[in-house]
Write an enzyme that holds these catalytic residues in place. Structure first.
Site, mmCIF file in Angstrom:
data_model
loop_
_atom_site.group_PDB
_atom_site.id
_atom_site.type_symbol
_atom_site.label_atom_id
_atom_site.label_comp_id
_atom_site.label_asym_id
_atom_site.label_seq_id
_atom_site.Cartn_x
_atom_site.Cartn_y
_atom_site.Cartn_z
ATOM 1 N N ASP A 89 0.827 -1.226 0.000
ATOM 2 C CA ASP A 89 0.000 0.000 0.000
ATOM 3 C C ASP A 89 0.854 1.267 0.000
ATOM 4 O O ASP A 89 0.431 2.310 0.486
ATOM 5 C CB ASP A 89 -0.953 0.025 1.212
ATOM 6 C CG ASP A 89 -1.695 -1.287 1.394
ATOM 7 O OD1 ASP A 89 -2.275 -1.760 0.413
ATOM 8 O OD2 ASP A 89 -1.674 -1.832 2.511
ATOM 9 N N HIS A 108 -3.662 -2.093 -6.720
ATOM 10 C CA HIS A 108 -2.959 -0.878 -7.120
ATOM 11 C C HIS A 108 -3.982 0.125 -7.640
ATOM 12 O O HIS A 108 -4.779 -0.204 -8.517
ATOM 13 C CB HIS A 108 -1.943 -1.182 -8.233
ATOM 14 C CG HIS A 108 -0.853 -2.101 -7.803
ATOM 15 N ND1 HIS A 108 -0.109 -2.852 -8.681
ATOM 16 C CD2 HIS A 108 -0.375 -2.410 -6.574
ATOM 17 C CE1 HIS A 108 0.780 -3.576 -8.009
ATOM 18 N NE2 HIS A 108 0.629 -3.321 -6.727
#
Length: 440
Positions: A24, A52
């Site tokens: 992340d 993503h």
């Protein structure tokens, strides 16, 4: 004619983007930036447990299996043999993103999939959920998996009873027999597992026809790309260093190698063809799910980072735990990956803080730890030494050059560089690709 005894320098080297924390970190944005002039963008490991987010022309795309570079209509996107693919998930992901904007139009014409990639079946996902339930009942804690079937699929691969893309797109009768044997294997292991074998086979047969034109010999494809005419080849790592099956915070990790070695094994790329390796580092630290987190701030600071950073998992929607930047952890990731440079993301989230802490050393029972511990019981016991740096208490979102940043923000970046002995090449101060400040 040149002598074969004189080693030839590789014609093309791959550029690699990897997460340097627990995922992340904003890898999608860095990949999107580099993918704009890439010829090939590759995924080398993981599955649709990765998430993503890429923002282009104010449209937010979410990718899980597709390489983020699929938005570049001039580039080939390649899913390598190290990736485990949930086929309905792949097509669902494409359909959802097609509805968001024009970025994904024609994706099937520019996607290649390795024939050696393993398949995640629906029953792998069901087993993932059952295993998490069992861990909770037996030990009182689970691993916090995404329940996307990634672990069970990699287990099948290691047990050598998995099925690959090449099996699906060749003789379907042979594939069907192997599929039934694998399903029976899991039914024997898990009495409460329900598998609609015929329904899943029917679904897979339809997908086989759509997949066939996309499938290629991945080893030959990469070899041609590496040794042929000049090409820019970009590799996008999923997950991150501290989630690596070998080097991460085991057992709270993923089931693949998301460090630089996974590029070689997940694509069939010889080590001599690895070029620059960029580590993506968030300006603070986050973690999804359970596991030790030395710099976690379970307080107002953590709440502020979570809220300003909109810290929710792309794949699961789970709230991310937040804390100060942990440079011991990032230095460890650098030891394993050998970063050429770093992309520092989400610096703007720190804009409101009067002072900022950075983790610079671990201690156990008052004794300093020389390196990052392997044992997770040790990691839960560490106390962290912090360097306190002054904040800048103003917005950085409009900055487009390093010189535009407040001096305290510049000092924060330089402190990170000095500690890691790695240069920071980009700094992110917003969501769009334009908000990535290039330093050199």
């Amino acid at each position: 004619m040149s002598s074969p005894r004189i080693p030839k320098e590789p014609q093309n080297k791959v550029t690699v983007v990897l997460g340097a924390q627990w995922g992340d970190e904003g890898k999608g944005k860095v990949v999107d930036l580099l993918a704009m002039d890439a010829d090939i963008v590759c995924r080398c490991q993981g599955g649709n447990n990765a998430g993503h987010t890429v923002v282009v022309d104010s449209v937010e795309y979410d990718f899980h299996l597709l390489p983020s570079g699929v938005l570049n209509k001039k580039a080939v996107s390649f899913i390598g043999n190290g990736v485990v693919i949930h086929i309905p998930g792949l097509f669902d992901e494409a359909e959802k993103n097609l509805k968001k904007g024009k970025g994904l139009q024609g994706w099937e014409e520019r996607l290649k999939i390795s024939d050696r990639a393993h398949i995640v079946f629906n029953f792998h996902q069901a087993v993932d959920g059952i295993q998490e339930q069992q861990r909770q009942q037996q030990e009182g804690k689970n691993l916090g998996t995404t329940k996307k079937g990634i672990g069970p699929a990699y287990s099948s691969k290691a047990a050598r009873n998995g099925l690959r893309i090449c099996d699906l797109v060749s003789n379907f009768k042979v594939f069907e027999n192997k599929f039934r044997m694998l399903a029976d294997h899991f039914l024997t292991m898990y009495s409460n597992l329900n598998i609609d074998i015929d329904s899943e086979l029917e679904q897979l047969k339809k997908y086989a026809d759509r997949l066939r034109p996309l499938v290629t010999d991945g080893v030959y494809f990469m070899h041609q790309a590496l040794t042929g005419p000049s090409k820019k080849i970009l590799v996008e790592g999923a997950n991150a260093a501290l989630l690596d099956i070998d080097f991460g915070t085991y057992p709270f990790v993923t089931s693949s190698n998301c460090t630089v070695g996974g590029v070689c094994t997940g694509l069939g790329v010889p080590p001599s063809y690895i070029g620059r390796v960029y580590g993506v580092v968030k300006a603070y630290t986050t973690r999804v799910g359970v596991g030790a987190f030395p710099t976690e701030q379970d307080n107002d600071i953590g709440e502020m980072l979570q809220s300003r950073g909109k810290e929710f998992g792309v794949t699961t929607g789970r709230r991310r735990r937040c804390g100060w930047l942990d440079l011991i952890l990032v230095r460890y990731a650098h030891m394993v990956n050998g970063f050429s440079a770093i992309a520092l993301t989400k610096l703007d989230i720190l804009d409101t803080l009067p002072e900022i802490k950075v983790g610079v050393a671990y201690n156990i029972d008052g004794k300093p730890l020389p390196s990052f511990p392997a044992n997770m019981d040790d990691l839960t016991r560490v106390s962290v030494d912090y360097k306190v740096l002054p904040g800048w208490c103003c917005s950085t979102e409009e900055a487009r050059r390093f010189e535009d940043l407040p001096s305290q923000a510049q000092n924060y970046i330089q402190f990170i560089e000095d500690f890691l002995q790695v240069p920071v090449k980009w700094v992110g101060v917003g969501k769009s690709r334009e908000s990535m400040i290039k330093l050199f």
